[in-house]
Design an enzyme around this catalytic site. Structure first.
Site, PDB file in Angstrom:
ATOM      1  N   CYS A  23       0.838  -1.207   0.000  1.00 63.93           N
ATOM      2  CA  CYS A  23       0.000   0.000   0.000  1.00 63.93           C
ATOM      3  C   CYS A  23       0.869   1.251   0.000  1.00 63.93           C
ATOM      4  O   CYS A  23       0.627   2.186  -0.776  1.00 63.93           O
ATOM      5  CB  CYS A  23      -0.926  -0.041   1.211  1.00 63.93           C
ATOM      6  SG  CYS A  23      -2.162   1.266   1.237  1.00 63.93           S
ATOM      7  N   CYS A  24       1.900   1.287   0.838  1.00 65.36           N
ATOM      8  CA  CYS A  24       2.809   2.448   0.862  1.00 65.36           C
ATOM      9  C   CYS A  24       3.541   2.589  -0.465  1.00 65.36           C
ATOM     10  O   CYS A  24       3.764   3.717  -0.926  1.00 65.36           O
ATOM     11  CB  CYS A  24       3.817   2.302   2.003  1.00 65.36           C
ATOM     12  SG  CYS A  24       3.221   2.813   3.618  1.00 65.36           S
ATOM     13  N   CYS A  73      -1.175   8.398   7.430  1.00 66.20           N
ATOM     14  CA  CYS A  73      -2.545   8.149   6.965  1.00 66.20           C
ATOM     15  C   CYS A  73      -3.448   7.770   8.142  1.00 66.20           C
ATOM     16  O   CYS A  73      -2.995   7.236   9.154  1.00 66.20           O
ATOM     17  CB  CYS A  73      -2.555   7.015   5.951  1.00 66.20           C
ATOM     18  SG  CYS A  73      -1.628   7.350   4.448  1.00 66.20           S
ATOM     19  N   CYS A  98      -3.357   4.143   9.480  1.00 66.57           N
ATOM     20  CA  CYS A  98      -2.073   3.629   9.970  1.00 66.57           C
ATOM     21  C   CYS A  98      -1.449   4.542  11.020  1.00 66.57           C
ATOM     22  O   CYS A  98      -0.241   4.493  11.238  1.00 66.57           O
ATOM     23  CB  CYS A  98      -1.120   3.462   8.795  1.00 66.57           C
ATOM     24  SG  CYS A  98      -1.740   2.331   7.547  1.00 66.57           S
ATOM     25  N   CYS A 111       7.685   4.056   5.755  1.00 62.11           N
ATOM     26  CA  CYS A 111       6.822   3.826   4.581  1.00 62.11           C
ATOM     27  C   CYS A 111       7.628   3.402   3.374  1.00 62.11           C
ATOM     28  O   CYS A 111       7.086   2.812   2.432  1.00 62.11           O
ATOM     29  CB  CYS A 111       6.016   5.076   4.262  1.00 62.11           C
ATOM     30  SG  CYS A 111       7.010   6.474   3.725  1.00 62.11           S
TER      31      CYS A 111
HETATM   32  S1  SF4 Z   1       0.465   4.671   5.597  1.00 63.44           S
HETATM   33 FE1  SF4 Z   1      -1.093   3.034   5.511  1.00 63.44          FE
HETATM   34  S2  SF4 Z   1      -2.821   3.789   4.268  1.00 63.44           S
HETATM   35 FE2  SF4 Z   1      -1.038   5.163   3.978  1.00 63.44          FE
HETATM   36  S3  SF4 Z   1      -0.063   4.419   2.144  1.00 63.44           S
HETATM   37 FE3  SF4 Z   1       0.985   3.389   3.851  1.00 63.44          FE
HETATM   38  S4  SF4 Z   1      -0.145   1.466   4.265  1.00 63.44           S
HETATM   39 FE4  SF4 Z   1      -1.396   2.763   2.872  1.00 63.44          FE
END
Ligand code: SF4
Length: 185
Positions: free
Chosen positions: A71-72, A154, A157, A180
């Site tokens: 996701c990151c 985010c 998270c 991240c």
């Molecule tokens: S911090 Fe969490 S929601 Fe944001 S990009 Fe990374 S995994 Fe995705």
């Protein structure tokens, strides 16, 4: 915010951007608006290639729960890398005292992942240095800092930290993940 304040004093025409994952806190979006008004600048919003809905459809719902590294990569690392293609260098407010993974960050170095020079002018600043500067210069900051969030990413998270916890304990809580990937893989 300290770095932004200092940098704009030296060069008001700086290109200012934020990696907007579309999953930031309302307080963070409010801060971006305040920054634009205070400094008379436009903050470039660097978005991922996919909306959250598109990512859910492609990679499954709530990828931040099943695979936060992926996701990151999709929502932070890749958009930043693509955005920086047009630049020679970028500045970041990383500090060596922020965590064990940042203790050796250089002030200036070639950034292999983004293929530009990365500069960290505040590398040797302490947290106390930062807050002193904020108070003395009326620097706008995220209001969540006054509500138990020393480190803010985010919504999915980031959680409040309890007294005595490390400042970054609220990031990816419950996962074996502390960065991240933008700064330290
Ligand atoms: S911090 Fe969490 S929601 Fe944001 S990009 Fe990374 S995994 Fe995705």
């Amino acid at each position: 915010m300290v770095l932004l304040n200092l940098a704009l004093l030296l060069e008001p025409r700086l290109n200012v951007f934020v990696v907007d994952t579309d999953l930031l806190f309302p307080e963070t979006y409010a801060l971006i608006d305040r920054v634009e008004r205070k400094y008379g600048i436009t903050v470039q919003r660097v978005h991922p290639a996919q909306s959250v809905a598109e990512q859910n459809a492609t990679h499954g719902d709530a990828l931040w729960k099943s695979d936060p590294d992926a996701c990151c990569d999709l929502r932070k690392v890749a958009p930043l890398r693509d955005y920086l293609r047009g630049f020679d260098a970028w500045m970041t407010a990383l500090r060596r005292d922020q965590s064990g993974t940042r203790i050796e960050i250089p002030v200036r170095a070639w950034d292999e992942s983004t293929q530009v020079v990365k500069i960290a002018p505040l590398a040797n600043w302490t947290e106390d240095d930062v807050w002193s500067y904020v108070r003395e210069n009326d620097v706008p900051v995220n209001t969540l800092h006054y509500d138990g969030y020393p480190s803010i990413g985010c919504t999915h998270c980031t959680r409040r930290v309890a007294a005595g916890e490390h400042a970054r304990a609220g990031r990816w809580s419950g996962f074996d993940k502390v960065e991240c990937g933008i700064h330290v893989a």
